[in-house]
Write an enzyme that holds these catalytic residues in place. Structure first.
Site, short mmCIF file in Angstrom:
data_model
loop_
_atom_site.label_atom_id
_atom_site.label_comp_id
_atom_site.label_asym_id
_atom_site.label_seq_id
_atom_site.Cartn_x
_atom_site.Cartn_y
_atom_site.Cartn_z
N TYR A 177 0.83 -1.20 0.00
CA TYR A 177 0.00 0.00 0.00
C TYR A 177 0.87 1.26 0.00
CZ TYR A 177 -3.15 3.63 1.71
OH TYR A 177 -3.85 4.80 1.86
N GLU A 178 1.98 1.23 0.76
CA GLU A 178 2.87 2.38 0.85
C GLU A 178 3.92 2.41 -0.25
OE1 GLU A 178 4.31 2.18 4.92
OE2 GLU A 178 2.54 3.26 5.65
N GLU A 196 4.36 1.98 15.50
CA GLU A 196 5.13 1.75 14.27
C GLU A 196 4.21 1.54 13.08
OE1 GLU A 196 8.41 1.15 11.75
OE2 GLU A 196 8.32 2.02 13.75
N VAL A 225 -5.24 -1.51 8.35
CA VAL A 225 -6.51 -2.19 8.19
C VAL A 225 -6.66 -2.53 6.72
CG1 VAL A 225 -9.02 -1.97 8.40
CG2 VAL A 225 -7.54 -0.90 10.11
N GLN A 282 -15.03 1.06 8.69
CA GLN A 282 -15.91 0.29 9.56
C GLN A 282 -15.55 0.46 11.04
OE1 GLN A 282 -15.96 -3.82 8.24
NE2 GLN A 282 -16.12 -3.22 6.10
N GLY A 283 -14.64 1.39 11.33
CA GLY A 283 -14.27 1.63 12.71
C GLY A 283 -13.12 0.78 13.23
N GLY A 338 -9.76 0.84 12.38
CA GLY A 338 -8.59 1.64 12.72
C GLY A 338 -8.80 2.44 13.99
N ASN A 351 -0.30 10.58 2.26
CA ASN A 351 -1.45 9.79 2.69
C ASN A 351 -2.50 10.71 3.35
OD1 ASN A 351 -3.23 7.83 3.50
ND2 ASN A 351 -1.65 6.47 4.31
N TYR A 399 -6.51 10.69 11.30
CA TYR A 399 -5.82 10.93 12.57
C TYR A 399 -6.24 12.25 13.20
CZ TYR A 399 -2.73 7.12 11.08
OH TYR A 399 -2.22 5.91 10.67
#
Length: 158
Positions: free
Chosen positions: A25-26, A83, A87, A94-95, A97, A124, A131
């Site tokens: 993903y990253e 670190e 998800v 869906q909550g 994370g 991101n 966050y």
């Protein structure tokens, strides 16, 4: 319904598979040089370096949080450094994370630590927005420094 629990030794293969997903993903899959056996040793060996939580939906692991103890000289208190928080894509929104992050925050509070910190990639934007909705402050003046591989060997021997 999501449930959060401490990772167990039997979860290591699934946990490492999610680490690979996170790296993909990253766009950092080439940076993954470790393996599940090393992760198992660092989570459950004679000297534990990290802790992990797993998120389950229908008894399937769909996310994780991996963290370790840090220290703030300014607060003169320990903290937790997150670190990884990951998800699977089809379970986002869906909550999961939020549940993982909330559980890590509870550990910080229970241990009477001073703070919870983590890094986020600057591209991101969805993670940054997520966050911030949870009360996190993204510190614009700080940059992560890292020495690894040959540069670490050179620095250590120099």
């Amino acid at each position: 319904m999501v449930s959060i629990r401490a990772a167990e030794q039997g979860d290591v293969s699934a946990l490492f598979a999610l680490i690979i997903e996170l790296a993909q993903y990253e766009h950092l899959e080439d940076a993954v040089t470790g393996n599940a056996d090393a992760l198992r040793e660092h989570l459950f060996g004679d000297q534990c370096y990290v802790e992990a939580l797993v998120a389950e939906i229908d008894q399937q692991i769909v996310g994780y949080a991996l963290f370790f103890t840090s220290y703030s000289t300014f607060l003169t208190r320990p903290g937790l450094y997150l670190e990884d928080l990951y998800v699977q894509a089809h379970h986002r929104g869906q909550g999961v994370g939020k549940a993982l992050l909330k559980h890590v925050a509870k550990l910080v509070a229970e241990r009477n630590y001073g703070r919870l910190e983590w890094s986020v990639l600057d591209w991101n934007e969805s993670a940054i927005a997520f966050y911030e909705t949870l009360g996190a402050t993204v510190l614009p003046d700080w940059r992560t420094c890292r020495v690894t591989g040959a540069a670490l060997t050179t620095l250590a021997s120099g």
